[in-house]
Design an enzyme around this catalytic site. Sequence first.
Site, short mmCIF file in Angstrom:
data_model
loop_
_atom_site.label_atom_id
_atom_site.label_comp_id
_atom_site.label_asym_id
_atom_site.label_seq_id
_atom_site.Cartn_x
_atom_site.Cartn_y
_atom_site.Cartn_z
N ASP A 8 0.86 -1.20 0.00
CA ASP A 8 0.00 0.00 0.00
C ASP A 8 0.89 1.25 0.00
O ASP A 8 2.12 1.15 -0.14
CB ASP A 8 -0.97 -0.03 1.20
CG ASP A 8 -0.28 0.19 2.54
OD1 ASP A 8 0.98 0.22 2.58
OD2 ASP A 8 -0.99 0.33 3.55
N HIS A 9 0.28 2.41 0.18
CA HIS A 9 1.04 3.66 0.18
C HIS A 9 2.10 3.68 1.28
O HIS A 9 3.18 4.22 1.09
CB HIS A 9 0.09 4.86 0.34
CG HIS A 9 -0.70 4.81 1.62
ND1 HIS A 9 -1.69 3.85 1.84
CD2 HIS A 9 -0.63 5.54 2.75
CE1 HIS A 9 -2.19 4.04 3.05
NE2 HIS A 9 -1.57 5.05 3.62
N CYS A 65 3.85 -2.85 3.73
CA CYS A 65 2.93 -1.80 4.16
C CYS A 65 3.68 -1.00 5.22
O CYS A 65 4.90 -1.10 5.32
CB CYS A 65 1.59 -2.36 4.63
SG CYS A 65 1.62 -3.36 6.13
N GLY A 66 2.98 -0.20 6.00
CA GLY A 66 3.68 0.60 7.00
C GLY A 66 4.38 -0.26 8.03
O GLY A 66 5.52 -0.01 8.42
N THR A 67 3.69 -1.29 8.48
CA THR A 67 4.21 -2.15 9.54
C THR A 67 4.54 -3.58 9.10
O THR A 67 5.22 -4.30 9.83
CB THR A 67 3.15 -2.28 10.65
OG1 THR A 67 1.96 -2.85 10.06
CG2 THR A 67 2.81 -0.94 11.28
N GLY A 68 3.98 -4.00 7.99
CA GLY A 68 4.10 -5.40 7.57
C GLY A 68 3.04 -6.27 8.22
O GLY A 68 2.94 -7.47 7.93
N ILE A 69 2.25 -5.68 9.11
CA ILE A 69 1.25 -6.46 9.85
C ILE A 69 -0.04 -6.62 9.05
O ILE A 69 -0.54 -7.74 8.86
CB ILE A 69 0.93 -5.80 11.22
CG1 ILE A 69 2.18 -5.75 12.10
CG2 ILE A 69 -0.18 -6.58 11.94
CD1 ILE A 69 2.03 -4.90 13.35
N GLY A 70 -0.60 -5.50 8.60
CA GLY A 70 -1.90 -5.56 7.91
C GLY A 70 -1.87 -6.48 6.70
O GLY A 70 -2.79 -7.31 6.52
N HIS A 98 11.45 -23.47 8.55
CA HIS A 98 10.53 -24.13 9.48
C HIS A 98 9.07 -24.04 9.04
O HIS A 98 8.31 -24.99 9.22
CB HIS A 98 10.63 -23.52 10.88
CG HIS A 98 11.95 -23.78 11.55
ND1 HIS A 98 12.12 -23.69 12.91
CD2 HIS A 98 13.16 -24.12 11.04
CE1 HIS A 98 13.38 -23.98 13.22
NE2 HIS A 98 14.03 -24.23 12.09
N ARG A 132 10.31 -32.88 10.47
CA ARG A 132 9.34 -32.55 11.53
C ARG A 132 8.57 -31.27 11.21
O ARG A 132 7.43 -31.09 11.63
CB ARG A 132 10.04 -32.45 12.89
CG ARG A 132 10.99 -31.28 13.01
CD ARG A 132 11.76 -31.35 14.33
NE ARG A 132 12.54 -30.14 14.59
CZ ARG A 132 13.71 -29.87 14.00
NH1 ARG A 132 14.23 -30.72 13.12
NH2 ARG A 132 14.37 -28.76 14.30
N HIS A 133 9.22 -30.38 10.45
CA HIS A 133 8.56 -29.12 10.10
C HIS A 133 7.40 -29.37 9.12
O HIS A 133 6.39 -28.68 9.16
CB HIS A 133 9.56 -28.14 9.51
CG HIS A 133 10.70 -27.84 10.43
ND1 HIS A 133 10.51 -27.24 11.65
CD2 HIS A 133 12.03 -28.11 10.33
CE1 HIS A 133 11.68 -27.13 12.26
NE2 HIS A 133 12.62 -27.66 11.49
C1 RB5 Z 1 -1.48 2.73 6.53
O1 RB5 Z 1 -1.48 3.94 7.22
C2 RB5 Z 1 -1.05 1.60 7.46
O2 RB5 Z 1 -2.06 1.36 8.38
C3 RB5 Z 1 -0.69 0.36 6.68
O3 RB5 Z 1 0.34 0.64 5.80
C4 RB5 Z 1 -0.23 -0.82 7.50
O4 RB5 Z 1 0.79 -0.48 8.37
C5 RB5 Z 1 -1.28 -1.62 8.12
O5 RB5 Z 1 -1.02 -2.62 8.80
#
Ligand code: RB5
Length: 150
Positions: A8-9, A65-70, A98, A132-133
């Site tokens: 994303d942005h 993304c910003g965090t790699g989480i979303g 693994h 095992r993995h």
């Molecule tokens: C966008 O502002 C941000 O929420 C997105 O890039 C990401 O970090 C979500 O997990």
Amino acid sequence: MKIAVAGDHGGFRLKNEVIRLLRESGIEFEDFGTFSEEPADYPDFALAVAEAVGGGKFERGILCCGTGIGVAVAANKVPGIRAAQCHDTFSARASREHNNANILTMGQRVIGPGLAGDIVKTWLQAEFQGGRHARRVKKISSIEQKYSRC
Ligand code: RB5
């Protein structure tokens, strides 16, 4: 190996760094966007890469993304996807050896381009160790199958 890439942005500049590295390394890839820093919704890009990898058209994917989480959370909703958020090379290697991760996710607001490049190289070179993995990864697929019937 063919890699599907998107973000994303919030991950736009990091995605461009990843693309530069793939190009320099002669690795085939397709860029699924986004193509500017205009706000965009990360699940759209996660879905595009997850479907490309889950459907078998691409062997692996990289999402930013910003965090790699979303992008990781969204990509992991697609059957067959094992997306791993990695911000160090140890985790990147382990996610392949693994967990047989088929998508790597990273956050532009978390790490710099130098470390991201090392993570990508490590992740692309590491191989699933099986044994095992494999049993454990099979159990992950069983969970997916159990809930896809609900
Ligand atoms: C966008 O502002 C941000 O929420 C997105 O890039 C990401 O970090 C979500 O997990």
